[in-house]
Design an enzyme around this catalytic site. Structure first.
Site, PDB file in Angstrom:
ATOM      1  N   HIS A 137       0.877  -1.165   0.000  1.00 18.89           N
ATOM      2  CA  HIS A 137       0.000   0.000   0.000  1.00 18.89           C
ATOM      3  C   HIS A 137       0.918   1.219   0.000  1.00 18.89           C
ATOM      4  CE1 HIS A 137      -3.414  -2.590   1.178  1.00 18.89           C
ATOM      5  NE2 HIS A 137      -2.508  -3.214   1.909  1.00 18.89           N
ATOM      6  N   ALA A 138       1.275   1.694  -1.199  1.00 22.34           N
ATOM      7  CA  ALA A 138       2.300   2.731  -1.331  1.00 22.34           C
ATOM      8  C   ALA A 138       1.928   4.032  -0.626  1.00 22.34           C
ATOM      9  CB  ALA A 138       2.601   2.991  -2.804  1.00 22.34           C
ATOM     10  N   CYS A 139       0.669   4.370  -0.612  1.00 22.98           N
ATOM     11  CA  CYS A 139       0.264   5.655  -0.011  1.00 22.98           C
ATOM     12  C   CYS A 139       0.544   5.715   1.489  1.00 22.98           C
ATOM     13  CB  CYS A 139      -1.215   5.927  -0.259  1.00 22.98           C
ATOM     14  SG  CYS A 139      -1.590   6.248  -1.982  1.00 22.98           S
ATOM     15  N   VAL A 140       0.561   4.548   2.144  1.00 21.51           N
ATOM     16  CA  VAL A 140       0.768   4.525   3.593  1.00 21.51           C
ATOM     17  C   VAL A 140       2.000   3.709   3.993  1.00 21.51           C
ATOM     18  CG1 VAL A 140      -1.637   4.974   4.215  1.00 21.51           C
ATOM     19  CG2 VAL A 140      -0.880   2.619   3.833  1.00 21.51           C
ATOM     20  N   SER A 141       2.853   3.381   3.027  1.00 24.47           N
ATOM     21  CA  SER A 141       4.091   2.631   3.284  1.00 24.47           C
ATOM     22  C   SER A 141       3.825   1.382   4.115  1.00 24.47           C
ATOM     23  CB  SER A 141       5.125   3.519   3.978  1.00 24.47           C
ATOM     24  OG  SER A 141       5.429   4.626   3.175  1.00 24.47           O
TER      25      SER A 141
END
Length: 130
Positions: free
Chosen positions: A95-99
């Protein structure tokens, strides 16, 4: 009012503008601050070991898979590692937006390395800045 100027080296300037390289020391700082769900504590341990074995370019691809950027923020990143259903047959999911990284409960370190490599390659082949 007096202004102070100072010179930066090329590496310092790049770090200011672009973030830090995803080196072993950067990964160590991420590990120190990462939040790991107890259900995947063993898999997270294997993940850190695998990342330590990679070169900087491979770690940069992994970090891009996880965060959307091939360079890390100065001072490390706050990563979250949680469980993912599917066991040995599943791939990790980022989940790239929240690492955040969802890791299946793999039965071996080698399988984690293989599945992580395949997931990173698939993501890199489709969306890349490297």
């Amino acid at each position: 009012r007096r202004r102070t100027f100072f010179l930066l080296t090329a590496d310092e300037l790049q770090a200011q503008w672009s973030g830090a390289a995803v080196s072993r020391s950067f990964v160590a700082s991420c590990r120190a601050t990462a939040t790991v769900h107890p259900e995947v504590a063993q898999q997270a341990q294997w993940l850190w070991e695998v990342l330590d074995e990679l070169d900087d370019a491979e770690r940069a691809r992994w970090f891009r898979f996880l965060t959307g950027s091939s360079r890390g923020p100065r001072g490390g990143a706050n990563l979250r590692i949680g469980p993912r259903a599917g066991g040995d047959g599943a791939f990790p999911f980022a989940h790239a937006c929240v690492s955040s990284l969802d890791l299946p409960s793999y039965s071996s370190r080698e399988l984690l390395r293989e599945r992580l490599g395949a997931a990173v390659k698939a993501a890199h082949d489709k969306f890349t800045d490297l």
